[in-house]
Design a protein around this motif. Structure first.
Motif, short mmCIF file in Angstrom:
data_model
loop_
_atom_site.label_atom_id
_atom_site.label_comp_id
_atom_site.label_asym_id
_atom_site.label_seq_id
_atom_site.Cartn_x
_atom_site.Cartn_y
_atom_site.Cartn_z
N ASN A 1 -10.31 -7.64 -6.46
CA ASN A 1 -10.00 -7.31 -5.07
C ASN A 1 -10.62 -8.34 -4.17
O ASN A 1 -11.83 -8.35 -3.98
CB ASN A 1 -10.57 -5.94 -4.70
N ARG A 2 -9.78 -9.19 -3.59
CA ARG A 2 -10.34 -10.24 -2.76
C ARG A 2 -10.15 -9.97 -1.28
O ARG A 2 -10.38 -10.81 -0.46
CB ARG A 2 -9.70 -11.56 -3.12
N ASP A 3 -9.75 -8.74 -1.00
CA ASP A 3 -9.58 -8.36 0.40
C ASP A 3 -10.92 -7.93 0.98
O ASP A 3 -11.91 -7.82 0.25
CB ASP A 3 -8.61 -7.19 0.48
N ASP A 4 -10.96 -7.68 2.30
CA ASP A 4 -12.15 -7.15 2.93
C ASP A 4 -12.05 -5.64 3.08
O ASP A 4 -13.04 -4.93 3.08
CB ASP A 4 -12.35 -7.76 4.32
N MET A 5 -10.82 -5.18 3.25
CA MET A 5 -10.61 -3.76 3.47
C MET A 5 -9.29 -3.33 2.87
O MET A 5 -8.36 -4.12 2.78
CB MET A 5 -10.51 -3.47 4.97
N THR A 6 -9.23 -2.05 2.51
CA THR A 6 -7.98 -1.49 2.03
C THR A 6 -7.68 -0.28 2.88
O THR A 6 -8.58 0.49 3.21
CB THR A 6 -8.08 -1.08 0.56
N VAL A 7 -6.41 -0.12 3.22
CA VAL A 7 -6.01 0.96 4.11
C VAL A 7 -4.92 1.77 3.41
O VAL A 7 -4.04 1.20 2.78
CB VAL A 7 -5.48 0.37 5.43
N GLY A 8 -5.06 3.10 3.49
CA GLY A 8 -4.03 3.95 2.91
C GLY A 8 -3.31 4.72 4.02
O GLY A 8 -3.90 5.02 5.06
N MET A 9 -2.02 5.00 3.82
CA MET A 9 -1.26 5.68 4.86
C MET A 9 -1.01 7.13 4.49
O MET A 9 -1.00 7.51 3.33
CB MET A 9 0.04 4.93 5.09
N MET A 10 -0.84 7.94 5.53
CA MET A 10 -0.60 9.37 5.31
C MET A 10 0.66 9.58 4.48
O MET A 10 0.68 10.35 3.54
CB MET A 10 -0.39 10.07 6.66
N GLU A 11 1.75 8.91 4.87
CA GLU A 11 3.04 9.08 4.22
C GLU A 11 3.58 7.70 3.88
O GLU A 11 3.31 6.74 4.60
CB GLU A 11 4.02 9.75 5.19
N PRO A 12 4.38 7.58 2.84
CA PRO A 12 5.00 6.29 2.58
C PRO A 12 5.83 5.85 3.78
O PRO A 12 6.41 6.68 4.47
CB PRO A 12 5.92 6.58 1.38
N ALA A 13 5.83 4.57 4.05
CA ALA A 13 6.57 4.08 5.22
C ALA A 13 7.42 2.88 4.81
O ALA A 13 7.19 2.28 3.76
CB ALA A 13 5.60 3.68 6.32
N SER A 14 8.33 2.53 5.67
CA SER A 14 9.20 1.38 5.40
C SER A 14 8.37 0.11 5.41
O SER A 14 7.34 0.01 6.08
CB SER A 14 10.29 1.32 6.47
#
Ligand SMILES: Nc1ncnc2c1ncn2[C@@H]1O[C@H](COP(=O)(O)OP(=O)(O)O)[C@@H](O)[C@H]1O
Ligand SMILES: [Mg+2]
Lengths: 249, 788
Positions: free
Chosen positions: B470-483
């Motif tokens: 994982n070379r990112d700084d942050m990971t974000v998850g969403m409530m619902e799948p989105a386009s």
């Protein structure tokens, strides 16, 4: 001092009950070429109350004989009886019981337990005996009443040997076996130790066998057994026992 | 009162107390490990079992889309079920003013009337929700503690997009959340993720689920069979969007505690075994020497009618005294250590009360095992005492039989000093003694390798996970799948350097009769952040078709590359398909599965859809970015690498360091004890010889050199052997420790070996120095006198 009759086994001083009965006793060490005949046909009877001095050169088998008498070892062949007990066929457990009940040993190098005091060295043995003396009483008998709580390292050689005597007699043994008890001591202390042995023999009537290669000690004995090459050479009876204090060497 | 023979035991022991203490301490180290780990296992197992029992922790868990409440009755009728609880479980976003990043959580509903049937809560602080109340919430303890929340404080949440403020009524614990962490997260972040409980009506209405439920838990009757019940439940829930029921074995919190217990079990066997073997060696050495010294004393005891049994018993008492001392110190030490370590568990696990509970059976074990070790140690020597014929023992011992040593026979002796030759001869003459010392020192060295391996391994894994995978700084998850279009919006947030979308889908992967539930992660074609790597850290290219799973998952399923596994999608159109396993990946989280993102979407028969993204952020704009994220209502959670790293340092790393220092101390004790013992025995057995050397003109230094040379030779053999053994132990233990949630690679560094070598060397030098000081006290005259 008079020489006994031609048969060395035949004893003239029947002071009491016969304790040991020894016939044609043989003990071999080693096997094959290296076999050593430490005892080579010993015949002997020893009686209650006797003080025996066993004389003989180094290597003649004295210690070996004492070990057989004391039940420390089994003979190779021959007869060996302690009263009604056949020591040649006794089990190890039986020999252990025999030693525990009947025999007191005294060795040349005292062999006290160094971590126990004089009193404790004696008590260690009285603890497992049936009808023992009080350890203090035993130590007083060898004039060590004032050294009860000394450790062996704090005692002189003669004193240590007297503790060893107290330890050996405290259980009131039938037999006292002493292997060169004065061997490591000077004259004066040696005599003190012998006086103690003499006193025990006289007062308690214990059959005492003292090994030595010092011929002067012969005078204090009831009988003197001369030993060489694993055999009894002669047995002499003294008409009068000389007191230990009069011995000189 | 002590018998006179026992007094001898006491006096002899006090004379050799240094050695007796050394043996007892080594024994105590092993027993401390034993009691500590057994007691911790006991504490965790019992506490958990009681907690589960009292609060009725369910056996089976099922998520679903929505089912009307009367479905509950249908499930309750399934044979083998003893109780059912239905509730609503939803994700929420939190608005924590004190926190830079968005926080999220899980809200569970509580029955409007009456108590929960299953998974009952424990009230730590404050009060329960009032009946029919609105705007009140119960907060899980881990989150409350991390954010310093107390009853009476208020908390803002976005319920289904609507911001609402809640009053905290109480702080609670749940048997479902002993380990409180976001599902799927390998490391907890209790500051930005929490668990909350609210009345059914309030949650249900907010999420338009009133009259139904989306989470069901069930308790098995004693005769209930988990597998059968699960498939029955799945059948009932299928039409309501059931995501597949699972048992405790798949329950994230349950697994974490079980894994910890497993690790402890490994420790409770491996380490005591090593320590007690050393102790057995040492007991043997001490007793052999005692018997040699007391040859005449044994003969005298026998001559005066002590039986073999009494004499054997007498010498066993020496060993037993050391055992008793070792057991006492060891169990007390183990209890103290255990008390300390239990507090460490409080950082990870939330129990109503996690007391240290002393496992009494551990005491019995300690006694048994150490007596056993001592008996093995003394058996041969005591038998020798029994076999010693009394008449024999009165004869002086023949002089020691020295032969020319190997080096002399090899003709290079002239290259060596006198002290060296004397030392070598002595070692050759007493090979067993030398073997024991080498073995002891080697074991001490080996013991030190293990904790450092753990530390390095964890360091490496985090390096792999955080710098390579994982070379990112942050990971974000969403409530619902989105386009996928959301992607463009995310790109334009302040401070974003790089953004990379991903897609996850809940599935059950099956192979043969084994299966596991997890999320498949779909990753975009050209990616920088999340890499999938193989065992040698080479990137695995994800083709449009095919599945990559972690090593561990393949092991659990019993599948290998090339096998076709069955993937059952637990959401959306819920299709089941076979997919070929194309590669195995190295994964910190233990079990994981990856596909190409487009491939996954095609597989799910959905359009270009994402449900999360990872970011590289310009640090200067970090807080702006986080604030902007907080304003996006569809964001459900954020994992910040720095925060995780920090948490990790404070928890796991701290506990590993604590363990490492314990091992360090123990290993030093062993090294010190072994060297002390060897030097003491050498000194005592050869006081005459050493005194003779002094008398004929050797200096004290030269005499000391003989002993030191001996030790140096022994240490020179022991250290490499120890490093080798340690490597073996570490390999075995890491293998045993590896579970679904813990996956440690074997990492052996030169600094690890150096620390072990150095520690043992220092302990040995100190110990030898201690013994050498007593060389001064050799009494030349008495050492040369005839033996007493
Ligand atoms: N355990 C033994 N093994 C082999 N030979 C022995 C043993 N004990 C004694 N001997 C031998 O038996 C002989 C007699 O020894 P010992 O009885 O000690 O003589 P003494 O006590 O008269 O000096 C000696 O030659 C001695 O070497
Ligand atoms: Mg002799």
């Amino acid at each position: 001092m008079t020489l006994t009759s031609s048969s060395p086994i035949e004893e003239s001083a029947r002071q009491g009950e016969r304790i040991f009965h020894v016939r044609a006793l043989t003990k071999l060490y080693g096997v094959g070429d290296t076999v050593v005949r430490a005892l080579d046909g010993v015949d002997l009877d020893l009686f209650q109350g006797e003080l025996i001095v066993l004389l003989g050169p180094s290597g003649s088998g004295k210690t070996t004989l004492l070990n057989q008498l004391g039940g420390l070892d089994w003979p190779t062949s021959g007869e060996l009886q302690y009263r009604d007990m056949d020591l040649t066929s006794a089990t190890e457990a039986a020999l252990t019981r025999y030693r525990r009940e009947a025999v007191g040993f005294i060795f040349q190098f005292y062999n006290l337990i160094p971590s126990l005091t004089a009193r404790e060295n004696v008590a260690l043995i009285t603890e497992i005996a049936d009808d023992p003396m009080n350890p203090v009483e035993a130590l007083e008998m060898v004039n060590l009443g004032a050294r009860l709580d000394h450790f062996p390292a704090q005692l002189s050689g003669g004193e240590q040997q007297r503790v060893a005597i107290a330890r050996a007699i405290a259980k009131r043994p039938k037999v006292l076996l002493c292997d060169e008890p004065t061997g490591a001591l000077d004259l004066r202390t040696g005599i003190v130790v012998l006086e103690a042995l003499e006193k025990v023999n006289r007062e308690m009537g214990t059959l005492s066998v003292i090994i030595t290669h010092n011929a002067t000690m012969a005078d204090m004995a009831d009988r003197v057994i001369r030993f060489s090459d694993g055999r009894v050479q002669s047995i002499e009876k003294n008409d009068h026992r000389a007191p230990a204090s009069s011995l000189k060497w | 009162m002590l018998s006179y023979l026992d007094r001898k035991v006491v006096r002899d022991l006090s004379r050799m107390k240094g050695q007796a203490i050394a043996v007892s301490l080594v024994m105590a180290c092993g027993l401390a490990m034993l009691t500590m780990s057994r007691s911790l296992i006991f504490s965790l197992e019992r506490t958990r079992a009681e907690y589960y029992q009292e609060n009725r922790f369910a056996h089976i868990f099922a998520h679903l889309k929505r089912a009307p409440n009367d479905v509950r009755e249908r499930v309750a009728k399934i044979p083998g079920i003893a109780g059912v609880q239905t509730s609503i479980k939803v994700q929420v976003t939190l608005d924590m003013p004190g926190l830079d990043e968005p926080a999220s959580g899980m809200v569970l509903s509580l029955p409007d009337r009456g108590e929960q049937e299953l998974n009952r809560l424990f009230l730590r602080e404050g009060r329960w929700l009032e009946q029919g109340s609105r705007g009140e919430v119960l907060v899980g303890e881990a989150f409350a503690k991390a954010n310093s929340l107390r009853p009476g404080d208020s908390l803002a949440m976005l319920l289904n997009g609507r911001r609402q403020s809640f009053n905290i009524a109480g702080i609670v614990l749940s048997p479902e959340y002993i380990f409180e962490s976001r599902p799927g997260a390998a490391l907890p972040d209790n500051k930005s993720y929490g668990i909350f409980w609210m009345p059914y009506e309030e949650v249900a209405k907010a999420f338009d689920l009133y009259g139904g439920f989306n989470y069901l838990t069930a308790m098995l009757a004693p005769e209930g069979k988990e597998k059968a019940v699960i498939s029955e439940i799945d059948q009932v829930l299928q039409q309501y969007g059931g995501l597949g029921a699972f048992g405790r074995g798949d329950h994230p919190s349950h697994i974490r505690v079980s894994d910890e217990i497993r690790v402890l079990q490994t420790l409770s066997i491996g380490f005591p075994l090593v320590f007690l073997s050393v102790a057995a060696f040492m007991t043997n050495a001490v007793l052999s020497r005692l018997l040699t010294l007391q040859r005449e004393q044994i003969a005298i005891l026998k001559a005066f009618g002590f039986s073999n049994r009494e004499i054997v018993l007498h010498f066993l008492k020496f060993a037993f005294a050391m055992v008793i001392a070792g057991v006492s110190v060891g169990t007390v030490g183990g209890a103290l250590l255990g008390n300390r370590l239990v507090r460490m568990y409080e950082m990870f696990f939330r129990f109503p009360e996690l007391h240290f509970r002393f496992d009494k059976s551990a005491l019995l074990w300690a006694l048994l095992v150490s007596t056993g070790a001592a008996m093995i140690g003394v058996f041969s020597s005591v038998r020798r005492a029994a076999a010693l014929p009394p008449a024999e023992a009165m004869r002086p011992e023949p002089p020691a039989n020295y032969k020319p040593a190997l080096i002399e026979r090899s003709g290079i002796a002239h290259l060596f000093s006198h002290s060296f030759r004397i030392a070598v001869r002595n070692l050759e003459r007493r090979p067993m003694q030398a073997v024991f010392t080498v073995a002891g020192l080697a074991l001490a060295t080996a013991i030190l390798i293990i904790p450092s391996t753990f530390r390095d391994s964890v360091k490496q894994i985090l390096g792999v996970q955080w710098d390579i995978v994982n070379r990112d700084d942050m990971t974000v998850g969403m409530m619902e799948p989105a386009s996928i279009k959301v992607h463009d919006n995310l790109k334009h947030l302040p401070g974003v350097v790089q953004v990379e979308p991903f897609r996850t889908a809940a599935v059950r992967i099956r192979f043969g009769n084994r299966s596991r539930q997890l999320g498949i992660r779909g990753l975009p074609r050209n990616r920088i952040h999340t890499r999938v790597v193989d065992g040698s850290l080479h990137e695995i290219v994800l083709p449009p078709e095919g599945l990559v799973v972690s090593d561990k998952l393949a092991e659990i399923l019993g599948a290998k590359v090339g096998d076709e596994v069955i993937v059952e999608v637990l959401q959306g159109k819920r299709m089941t398909r076979t997919v070929r396993l194309i590669a195995l990946a190295e994964d910190l989280a233990g079990i994981g599965a990856y596909m190409d993102m487009q491939g996954l979407n095609r597989f799910l028969e959905e359009g270009d859809i994402i449900n999360g993204a990872s970011f590289t952020i310009d640090t200067a704009h970090r807080s702006q970015f986080l604030r902007a994220l907080k304003d996006i209502p569809t964001i459900s959670w954020v994992a910040i690498k720095e925060t995780l790293r920090d948490n990790f340092r404070k928890t796991t790393a701290a506990s590993i360091n604590l363990l490492q220092s314990i091992y360090m101390i123990f290993a030093s004790i062993v090294a010190f004890g072994v060297v002390y013992n060897n030097a003491r025995i050498s000194l005592a057995e050869r006081s005459r010889e050493l005194a003779t050397l002094r008398v004929v003109g050797f200096s004290q230094r030269e005499v000391g050199a003989v002993l030191v040379t001996e030790l140096v030779i022994l240490a020179g053999m022991a250290l490499p052997l120890g490093l080798l053994m340690g490597t073996g132990f570490a390999t075995a233990i890491i293998k045993m420790v590896n579970t679904e949630t813990v996956r440690l690679p074997l990492v052996l560094t030169s600094s690890n070996y150096a620390i072990a070598t150095l520690t043992v060397t220092i302990a040995s030098v100190l110990s030898a120095a201690n013994v050498l000081r007593s060389l001064k006290n050799i009494d030349l005259v008495s050492a040369l006198k005839a033996p007493e």
